[in-house]
Design a protein around this motif. Structure first.
Motif, mmCIF file in Angstrom:
data_model
loop_
_atom_site.group_PDB
_atom_site.id
_atom_site.type_symbol
_atom_site.label_atom_id
_atom_site.label_comp_id
_atom_site.label_asym_id
_atom_site.label_seq_id
_atom_site.Cartn_x
_atom_site.Cartn_y
_atom_site.Cartn_z
ATOM 1 N N VAL A 33 48.257 137.564 -26.039
ATOM 2 C CA VAL A 33 48.362 136.227 -25.465
ATOM 3 C C VAL A 33 47.035 135.882 -24.794
ATOM 4 N N TRP A 108 48.438 134.470 -29.652
ATOM 5 C CA TRP A 108 49.271 133.427 -29.067
ATOM 6 C C TRP A 108 48.446 132.782 -27.959
ATOM 7 N N GLY A 132 51.049 131.197 -32.431
ATOM 8 C CA GLY A 132 51.887 130.197 -31.788
ATOM 9 C C GLY A 132 51.260 129.781 -30.475
ATOM 10 N N CYS A 203 51.947 126.152 -36.489
ATOM 11 C CA CYS A 203 52.508 127.304 -35.782
ATOM 12 C C CYS A 203 53.626 126.853 -34.849
ATOM 13 N N ILE A 259 58.174 133.471 -27.518
ATOM 14 C CA ILE A 259 57.299 134.358 -28.291
ATOM 15 C C ILE A 259 58.117 135.409 -29.043
ATOM 16 N N ARG A 263 57.934 135.920 -32.975
ATOM 17 C CA ARG A 263 56.973 136.969 -33.355
ATOM 18 C C ARG A 263 57.423 137.748 -34.578
#
Length: 267
Positions: A33, A108, A132, A203, A259, A263
């Motif tokens: 992240v 992410w 994402g 995404c 997430i 994922r």
């Protein structure tokens, strides 16, 4: 968080040093992240929120200060950002930084305020380069309430101890404040609008905002959902412009749930 590191990039015809910190790099198989700070933010201004989020989800993290902020290279005194400043951060600075640290995976992105707008622009420009995005109180167009509160911030910077307080988080408080404040109050910036660009995003998107956000109405995240219909919206009551400070537990649960949901389907 781990010790501060620095990466060098070439931007605006000069060498720029970027401050960054890694979180839990030993979690080698975990999602990464990347945290993108607000218009007056930096690595230090996130405090322990990135660590808390990464620990809650078992993720790795990457927190950095954009040029002009934190311990990264300050703006030159005569350097004035233009209307496209967030586009340049998304399309020039972020790819250069990722290249400098040899990032080869799809991260992410977790972006707050201006950082949320930059995350949206990056995802639209490089739709296959990001796993994402979580955007918190992002801006997709300019509202009167935003400009009014940024004007109030200008008065506070000129008449209170705000420069000294910001100086705890930036090598140059003037660099951070005036780079952000002048462009947002620049009359041509009133026409800034990225709605039409959002349709290129492919995404997963989570858009989160406080109901009491003093820098924007809920039209900001609702507008994202109109352009990217699969967007998940989270509207937080009793929460202002900074959900990660006002409602950190809810922000973390929302982000981790999102997430983890996506994922498994993201290489």
């Amino acid at each position: 968080m781990n010790p501060t590191e620095f990466a060098s990039i070439r931007w605006r015809e000069r060498d720029v040093r970027i401050e960054y910190v890694r979180i839990a790099p030993e979690r080698t198989n975990a999602p990464l992240v990347v945290f993108l700070h607000e218009g007056l933010g930096s690595v230090a201004m996130w405090k322990d929120f990135p660590q808390q989020l990464c620990d809650a989800g078992g993720y790795r993290g990457l927190v950095f200060s954009r040029p002009g902020y934190g311990r990264s290279t300050p703006r030159d005194e005569d350097e004035h950002w233009d209307v496209d400043f967030m586009h340049r951060q998304a399309c020039e600075v972020l790819p250069a930084f990722f290249n400098a640290i040899h990032l080869q995976e799809k991260p992410w992105l977790f972006g707050h305020s201006d950082g949320g707008s930059i995350a949206l622009l990056y995802a639209a420009q490089f739709p296959h380069a990001v796993a994402g995005i979580v955007v918190v109180a992002p801006h997709i167009f300019v509202e009167d309430v935003t400009v009014a509160n940024i004007e109030e911030a200008r008065q506070a910077y000129l008449s209170t101890d705000l420069p000294q307080r910001l100086g705890k988080y930036h090598n140059s408080a003037d660099s951070a404040f005036w780079g952000w404040n002048r462009i947002w109050l620049h009359p041509p910036f009133r026409r800034w609008n990225i709605e039409a660009e959002l349709g290129a995003i492919r995404c997963p998107v989570l858009a989160m905002q406080g109901v009491d956000d003093e820098y924007g109405t809920l039209e900001q995240i609702q507008g994202i959902a109109r352009q990217v219909p699969a967007t998940q919206l989270v509207e937080l009551p009793d929460c202002g412009h900074s959900p990660h400070r006002d409602q950190p537990e809810k922000a973390i649960v929302s982000a981790v749930t999102f997430i983890d949901l996506h994922r498994s389907s993201t290489p």
